[in-house]
Design a protein around this motif. Structure first.
Motif, PDB file in Angstrom:
ATOM      1  N   LYS A  15      -0.512  -2.238 -15.910  1.00 38.01           N
ATOM      2  CA  LYS A  15       0.899  -1.992 -15.976  1.00 38.01           C
ATOM      3  C   LYS A  15       1.561  -2.094 -15.090  1.00 38.01           C
ATOM      4  O   LYS A  15       1.274  -2.519 -14.136  1.00 38.01           O
ATOM      5  CB  LYS A  15       0.832  -0.198 -16.355  1.00 38.01           C
ATOM      6  N   THR A  16       2.995  -2.753 -15.487  1.00 38.51           N
ATOM      7  CA  THR A  16       4.206  -2.986 -14.651  1.00 38.51           C
ATOM      8  C   THR A  16       3.500  -4.613 -13.766  1.00 38.51           C
ATOM      9  O   THR A  16       4.954  -5.378 -14.420  1.00 38.51           O
ATOM     10  CB  THR A  16       4.362  -2.337 -13.093  1.00 38.51           C
ATOM     11  N   THR A  17       2.722  -4.524 -13.591  1.00 32.73           N
ATOM     12  CA  THR A  17       2.557  -6.023 -12.920  1.00 32.73           C
ATOM     13  C   THR A  17       1.609  -6.784 -13.755  1.00 32.73           C
ATOM     14  O   THR A  17       0.424  -6.039 -13.602  1.00 32.73           O
ATOM     15  CB  THR A  17       1.969  -5.887 -11.504  1.00 32.73           C
ATOM     16  N   ASP A  18       0.952  -8.449 -13.256  1.00 34.25           N
ATOM     17  CA  ASP A  18      -0.564  -8.772 -14.565  1.00 34.25           C
ATOM     18  C   ASP A  18      -1.886  -8.604 -13.120  1.00 34.25           C
ATOM     19  O   ASP A  18      -2.354  -9.207 -12.966  1.00 34.25           O
ATOM     20  CB  ASP A  18      -0.143  -9.916 -14.773  1.00 34.25           C
ATOM     21  N   HIS A  19      -0.685  -8.110 -11.566  1.00 37.05           N
ATOM     22  CA  HIS A  19      -2.696  -8.569 -10.913  1.00 37.05           C
ATOM     23  C   HIS A  19      -3.006  -7.324 -10.851  1.00 37.05           C
ATOM     24  O   HIS A  19      -2.842  -6.370 -10.741  1.00 37.05           O
ATOM     25  CB  HIS A  19      -1.117  -8.133  -9.454  1.00 37.05           C
ATOM     26  N   PHE A  20      -4.115  -7.843 -10.619  1.00 36.63           N
ATOM     27  CA  PHE A  20      -5.104  -7.824 -10.818  1.00 36.63           C
ATOM     28  C   PHE A  20      -6.397  -7.713  -9.860  1.00 36.63           C
ATOM     29  O   PHE A  20      -6.661  -8.065  -8.943  1.00 36.63           O
ATOM     30  CB  PHE A  20      -6.383  -8.142 -12.003  1.00 36.63           C
ATOM     31  N   ASP A  21      -6.464  -5.741  -8.854  1.00 36.03           N
ATOM     32  CA  ASP A  21      -6.908  -5.521  -8.024  1.00 36.03           C
ATOM     33  C   ASP A  21      -8.034  -4.612  -8.072  1.00 36.03           C
ATOM     34  O   ASP A  21      -7.085  -2.957  -8.301  1.00 36.03           O
ATOM     35  CB  ASP A  21      -5.672  -5.499  -7.042  1.00 36.03           C
ATOM     36  N   LEU A  22      -9.354  -4.155  -7.773  1.00 35.36           N
ATOM     37  CA  LEU A  22      -9.734  -3.368  -7.172  1.00 35.36           C
ATOM     38  C   LEU A  22      -9.843  -2.061  -6.664  1.00 35.36           C
ATOM     39  O   LEU A  22     -10.279  -1.562  -6.745  1.00 35.36           O
ATOM     40  CB  LEU A  22     -11.205  -3.318  -7.770  1.00 35.36           C
ATOM     41  N   THR A  23      -9.264  -3.337  -5.847  1.00 35.98           N
ATOM     42  CA  THR A  23      -9.263  -2.008  -4.177  1.00 35.98           C
ATOM     43  C   THR A  23      -7.703  -1.618  -4.334  1.00 35.98           C
ATOM     44  O   THR A  23      -7.976  -0.377  -3.501  1.00 35.98           O
ATOM     45  CB  THR A  23      -8.515  -3.426  -2.742  1.00 35.98           C
ATOM     46  N   ASN A  24      -6.699  -2.340  -5.244  1.00 36.88           N
ATOM     47  CA  ASN A  24      -5.456  -0.914  -5.443  1.00 36.88           C
ATOM     48  C   ASN A  24      -5.342  -0.817  -6.832  1.00 36.88           C
ATOM     49  O   ASN A  24      -4.694  -2.403  -7.146  1.00 36.88           O
ATOM     50  CB  ASN A  24      -4.142  -1.758  -5.191  1.00 36.88           C
ATOM     51  N   PRO A  25      -6.254  -0.034  -7.616  1.00 37.14           N
ATOM     52  CA  PRO A  25      -5.931  -0.215  -9.059  1.00 37.14           C
ATOM     53  C   PRO A  25      -4.800   0.464  -9.990  1.00 37.14           C
ATOM     54  O   PRO A  25      -4.871   1.058 -11.076  1.00 37.14           O
ATOM     55  CB  PRO A  25      -7.259   0.303  -9.359  1.00 37.14           C
TER      56      PRO A  25
END
Length: 464
Positions: A69-79
């Motif tokens: 949602k909102t952004t295409d950034h995938f970061d499991l540390t900040n999900p």
């Protein structure tokens, strides 16, 4: 090393290096935007393509999809932006998310349930193939914008402004409404449609793979349906106390020739001489701005006037039957005849007709009586005939002598005028002047008493 072998080595090495550095191509196919209804669900149709996907599947232990949602950034540390992670079926910010498609078959259709206003945003789909990062990619070039509304869009009528149609032609009107939640699709209903009408309903897929409910009515246009407002109503089920209903209305326009043509008389159909009378021709037609009105009076071949109304001062000869003829581009119609009665002249006219008939009848009776009297008079005038008397030696012509009725003994019936010539009493004379006779009165035959002089030859006549 020979030169040729060296060149072959260089080419093979460059190809291997190039193939190892080449990245796979990928794209997702889904709508660019979709409108959801708060308190309902929204289904996002989705498929994707990845180059050499089947070969990657053979080495992958798991393949799953994610929604960001909102952004295409995938970061499991900040999900916080990862609303759905298919590897562990993790859902954030929604009550429930269900992926209907099989990612291993390049299908990613997903349903978001219990949509709220806070869910309005941009979303990205991501595919991962594990282990060892076989393939990981977010389809950044194919985002979808979900807009959440408290009020659904009204249904769409086709044609939205129905062009004029000719009477008795077949008309098709369709109604469609968005179905963002096919698991709980909206229902369509029609209001004020012409009868009889055929109604069909179905769920349709649009080019972007979203769904809509579709309904079509088919009917034959009638002049009674002209300017009728036809409404299509859509009802959306929601997780609220009340369902949501919206509608769209259109006006039906029908072309037709004059109908229901009739004439009205003002102030009334019975008026006196000197009164102003207005006759009005009323009719339904479309188009109505080009209608022609022509007036006629029964018994007269020439028209009286033109126009929707005629006004005239009543005279002695104004009484009679009137009608109008109405025309437009599609046909014509004649009204029924209405009678205008002129008071004070209608009754004398009838009385005069009856009196004339009576006078003719009396004249006929007088003529017949006079004719019968003439026939009686002609019958009473004696018809002189000859009577033959036979003797042994000679026949003598004898004239019929006077035969007199003895009126003293005639009955009242006998005094009546005879009904035909056979009943008429004849008078005649018998002349025996050349004979000397002795006469003796004798009664004649018949119902009347008749006296005659019967004389014997050679004797003098003697009458008492």
């Amino acid at each position: 090393m020979p030169l040729f072998a060296f060149m072959v080595f260089i080419v093979i090495t460059s190809k291997l290096l190039h193939s190892s550095s080449e990245k796979p191509t990928y794209d997702a196919i889904l709508p660019s935007s979709i409108t959801a209804l708060s308190g309902s669900c929204v289904e996002i149709p989705c498929t994707f393509n990845v180059s050499d996907f089947e070969n990657s599947l053979q080495t992958a232990d798991s393949t799953f999809g994610c929604w960001l949602k909102t952004t295409d950034h995938f970061d499991l540390t900040n999900p916080d932006n990862i609303v759905f992670n298919g590897s562990e079926n993790i859902i954030r910010g929604f009550s429930h998310i269900e992926m209907l498609g099989n990612v291993s078959r390049r299908e990613c259709t997903t349903v978001f349930y219990d949509i709220r206003q806070t869910h309005s945003d941009k979303y990205f789909f991501r595919v991962q193939m594990e282990p060892n990062n076989i393939f990981r990619a977010t389809f950044v070039n194919s985002p979808i914008i979900i807009s959440v509304s408290d009020v659904p869009l009204p249904p769409n009528l086709t044609p939205n402004d129905l062009q004029e149609v000719m009477e008795n032609t077949t008309v098709n009107v369709s109604c469609s409404a968005e179905a963002p939640c096919p698991k709980e699709p909206p229902t369509l209903s029609w209001t004020n449609i012409p009868k009889p009408a055929i109604n069909t309903n179905q769920l349709q897929e649009k080019p972007d793979k979203t769904l809509s409910v579709f309904s079509q009515i088919t009917f034959k246009a009638s002049y009674m349906d002209h300017r009728k407002n036809i409404s299509c109503t859509v009802t959306y089920p929601r997780n609220t106390s009340n369902d949501t209903t919206v509608e769209t209305t259109m006006m039906l326009r029908v072309l037709f020739p004059p109908k229901e043509t009739h004439v009205t008389i003002q102030p009334s159909a019975s008026v006196s001489v000197g009164t102003n009378v207005t006759l009005t021709c009323k009719s339904k037609a479309n188009p109505s701005n080009d209608m022609n009105y022509t007036w006629y009076k029964h018994g007269e071949q020439k028209h009286l006037a033109f126009g929707e109304q005629i006004t005239f001062n009543v005279g002695k000869t104004s009484g009679g039957w009137y009608f109008c003829m109405v025309k437009n581009n599609h046909g014509a119609q004649k009204s029924e005849e209405v009678q205008l009665i002129v008071e004070g002249y209608f009754i004398p006219l009838v009385a005069g007709c009856v009196g004339g008939v009576l006078v003719l009848f009396l004249l006929f009776l007088l003529a017949m009586t006079f004719r019968r009297l003439l026939r009686t008079k002609a019958s009473n005038e004696s018809i002189i005939g000859e009577t033959e008397l036979s003797d042994q030696d000679q026949k003598k012509h004898v004239q019929i002598s006077s035969i007199y009725n003895n009126s003293t003994y005639m009955t009242s019936v006998e005094r009546e005028i005879p009904k035909d010539e056979n009943d008429v009493i004849h008078y005649g004379e018998i002349d025996f002047s050349n004979l000397k006779t002795n006469c003796t009165p004798e009664k004649g035959l018949g119902q009347e008493t008749v006296y005659a002089l019967v004389c014997s030859p050679g004797k003098e006549m003697n009458m008492d």
